[in-house]
Scaffold this motif. Sequence first.
Motif, PDB file in Angstrom:
ATOM      1  N   HIS A   1      31.625  43.396  35.369  1.00 46.42           N
ATOM      2  CA  HIS A   1      31.023  43.267  36.709  1.00 46.42           C
ATOM      3  C   HIS A   1      29.577  43.769  36.667  1.00 46.42           C
ATOM      4  CE1 HIS A   1      30.973  42.896  41.082  1.00 46.42           C
ATOM      5  NE2 HIS A   1      32.185  42.374  41.043  1.00 46.42           N
TER       6      HIS A   1
ATOM      7  N   ASP B   1      33.396  36.843  45.695  1.00 46.93           N
ATOM      8  CA  ASP B   1      33.204  36.610  44.256  1.00 46.93           C
ATOM      9  C   ASP B   1      34.514  36.704  43.470  1.00 46.93           C
ATOM     10  OD1 ASP B   1      32.851  39.396  45.014  1.00 46.93           O
ATOM     11  OD2 ASP B   1      32.137  39.851  42.994  1.00 46.93           O
ATOM     12  N   HIS B   2      35.617  37.064  44.140  1.00 44.18           N
ATOM     13  CA  HIS B   2      36.925  37.155  43.469  1.00 44.18           C
ATOM     14  C   HIS B   2      37.924  36.110  43.950  1.00 44.18           C
ATOM     15  CE1 HIS B   2      35.870  40.877  41.346  1.00 44.18           C
ATOM     16  NE2 HIS B   2      34.996  40.945  42.349  1.00 44.18           N
TER      17      HIS B   2
ATOM     18  N   HIS C   1      41.191  41.770  45.198  1.00 50.72           N
ATOM     19  CA  HIS C   1      40.712  42.055  46.556  1.00 50.72           C
ATOM     20  C   HIS C   1      40.036  40.815  47.107  1.00 50.72           C
ATOM     21  CE1 HIS C   1      37.015  42.728  44.302  1.00 50.72           C
ATOM     22  NE2 HIS C   1      36.320  43.012  45.385  1.00 50.72           N
TER      23      HIS C   1
ATOM     24  N   ASP D   1      35.606  46.303  40.499  1.00 51.46           N
ATOM     25  CA  ASP D   1      35.245  46.620  41.883  1.00 51.46           C
ATOM     26  C   ASP D   1      35.882  47.908  42.404  1.00 51.46           C
ATOM     27  OD1 ASP D   1      34.681  43.813  41.351  1.00 51.46           O
ATOM     28  OD2 ASP D   1      34.004  43.783  43.422  1.00 51.46           O
TER      29      ASP D   1
END
Length: 263
Positions: free
Chosen positions: A228, A83-84, A79, A175
Amino acid sequence: MNYPAIKITFLGTGTSGGVPMIACGCHVCTSPDEKDKRFRSSILVQSDTTTLIVDTTPDFRSQMLRANVKKLDAVIFTHPHKDHIAGLDDIKAFNFFQQKPMDIYANEITQEGLKREFAYIFADKKYPGIPSVNMHTISDETFMVGDIPVTPILVHHLKLPVLAFRFGKFTYITDANRIDEQEKQKIIGANTIVINALRKKSHISHFTLQEAIDLSNELKIPNAYFTHISHQLGTHEEINKELSPGRQLAWDGLQLVFDSFSN
Ligand SMILES: [Zn+2]
Ligand SMILES: [Zn+2]
Ligand SMILES: [Zn+2]
């Protein structure tokens, strides 16, 4: 389908701020335990011939150096949260040594985010030395990266659709705080699952530790690892002591190996 033997390496297991968090003096952020040092969440998936990663975090460069990754065939995105995706610029090193664009796989929403955040990579007129990518659109069908079959699973991160991925006996969910019943069917039969578990206190868009445990039990997956993770969860050691056999926190550097099989 033939599934090759694969090795999973956890490149990062922290939430968006990482652990330790900048400027925090809490007992988790100041813990001397190496397992309490968590880069942002990402995994490396390797067969004998193919190496891919899930997400390019803000720590991507450090993660590649720490795991000594010399060859990377593809990036698969979950996504478009920062942070990804934030580390995408550093794939230029692989462009340089491999002399070709990086294959990246993303759904439409993530592609929009990448084009917005990294406009220069997708511009018509590019300046020299910038990253070069070859974009592939993920649908709900299983796709191949080299010899590794990858099955996307749709999960929900509050209102944002996020992709989880199944690699043979292994399923990786970051997430999310909800999964529809029909998508759960894609996970059943996996031997190992990774689920995001931010902290104990409820959160608007992430599973809590208990919700992640409940999901792994509901799906009857023998081995579950949680990722996470926020500094608010507690230290690796104190939380792992509370968990049942087969359920534990992941840590940076953890490796899991899966044999080849056909079905
Ligand atoms: Zn995240
Ligand atoms: Zn802290
Ligand atoms: Zn997110």
